[in-house]
Design an enzyme around this catalytic site. Structure first.
Site, PDB file in Angstrom:
ATOM      1  N   GLU A 107     134.295 -21.580  -5.359  1.00 37.86           N
ATOM      2  CA  GLU A 107     132.890 -21.815  -5.640  1.00 37.86           C
ATOM      3  C   GLU A 107     132.033 -21.593  -4.630  1.00 37.86           C
ATOM      4  O   GLU A 107     130.702 -21.496  -5.080  1.00 37.86           O
ATOM      5  CB  GLU A 107     132.589 -23.113  -6.279  1.00 37.86           C
ATOM      6  N   HIS A 160     137.934 -22.915  -1.806  1.00 37.50           N
ATOM      7  CA  HIS A 160     136.632 -22.947  -2.369  1.00 37.50           C
ATOM      8  C   HIS A 160     136.202 -21.834  -2.924  1.00 37.50           C
ATOM      9  O   HIS A 160     135.371 -21.408  -2.593  1.00 37.50           O
ATOM     10  CB  HIS A 160     135.698 -23.773  -1.601  1.00 37.50           C
ATOM     11  N   CYS A 191     140.682 -27.377  -3.716  1.00 36.50           N
ATOM     12  CA  CYS A 191     141.204 -28.214  -2.432  1.00 36.50           C
ATOM     13  C   CYS A 191     141.434 -29.566  -2.897  1.00 36.50           C
ATOM     14  O   CYS A 191     142.228 -29.786  -3.193  1.00 36.50           O
ATOM     15  CB  CYS A 191     139.709 -28.011  -1.543  1.00 36.50           C
TER      16      CYS A 191
HETATM   17  N1  GLN Z   1     140.437 -32.938   3.205  1.00 36.07           N
HETATM   18  C1  GLN Z   1     139.968 -33.254   1.753  1.00 36.07           C
HETATM   19  C2  GLN Z   1     140.871 -34.248   1.150  1.00 36.07           C
HETATM   20  O1  GLN Z   1     141.896 -34.538   1.724  1.00 36.07           O
HETATM   21  C3  GLN Z   1     139.925 -31.805   0.938  1.00 36.07           C
HETATM   22  C4  GLN Z   1     138.893 -31.039   1.507  1.00 36.07           C
HETATM   23  C5  GLN Z   1     137.879 -30.298   0.706  1.00 36.07           C
HETATM   24  O2  GLN Z   1     138.280 -30.504  -0.336  1.00 36.07           O
HETATM   25  N2  GLN Z   1     137.183 -29.402   1.289  1.00 36.07           N
HETATM   26  O3  GLN Z   1     140.398 -34.658  -0.134  1.00 36.07           O
END
Ligand code: GLN
Length: 189
Positions: free
Chosen positions: A174, A172, A78
């Protein structure tokens, strides 16, 4: 095998638990000295703009960029995927990324801005049935370069990608309790 987790912000503990369960020796990386002896690095989910700022204020950005460019294996989830990408769209103007996987990613663009959702992914090379994936304000891969292997998609959009030693997930792994993607990463080390 010493596996670092970038521990400036985000869901560090969940990654640490997954990696420890798989037998890795986990090191939390907060300052440049923590990188010594680390064989691979996980960059967790969280907020990529905040992590970018903290990477610069902690002095970690440059030494980490050097290790990554030298080919240190990395798994970004992410926000961590955003940090590893070559191009970040809808980032903060001062946001930096390491550019070690040829992806253009748009922040917060997968589904509606506020949405979180779950999906079951068929992952190339991972057996045992679909892998559960939790998406939270996930980045959208707008372009994957020719050297990027797409290992899983949602509605034809890449969500799990690999280029050489770099693995990225828009979601994610994890948070699902399924260790197969951490295992895929460790298996490649
Ligand atoms: N929206 C977050 C970002 O721009 C990422 C979201 C996340 O890691 N769950 O870093």
């Amino acid at each position: 095998m010493k596996v670092g987790i970038l521990a400036l912000q985000g869901d560090v503990r969940e990654h640490a638990e997954a990696l420890t369960e798989l037998g890795a020796d986990v090191v939390r990386v907060r300052v440049p000295d923590d990188l010594a002896g680390v064989d691979a690095l996980v960059l967790p989910g969280g907020e990529s703009t905040t992590m970018s700022l903290l990477l610069q204020s902690s002095g970690l950005f440059e030494p980490l960029a050097e290790r990554l460019t030298d080919g240190m294996p990395a798994f970004g989830t992410c926000a961590g995927m955003i940090l590893l990408a070559t191009e970040v769209l809808d980032g903060r103007p001062d946001q930096r990324s390491f550019g070690v996987i040829d992806l253009a990613v748009r922040r917060n663009a997968f589904g509606r801005q506020v949405d979180s959702f779950e999906a079951s992914l068929d992952v190339a090379g991972v057996s045992g049935g679909p892998v559960p994936a939790v998406f939270i304000r996930a980045p959208f891969v707008e372009r994957a370069g020719p050297d990027v292997e797409v290992l899983a998609t949602v509605d034809d959009h890449p969500v799990l990608c690999r280029q050489g030693p770099v693995l990225t997930a828009a979601f994610h792994p994890e948070l699902s309790g399924d260790l197969r993607l951490h295992s895929l990463f460790l298996g490649g080390l």
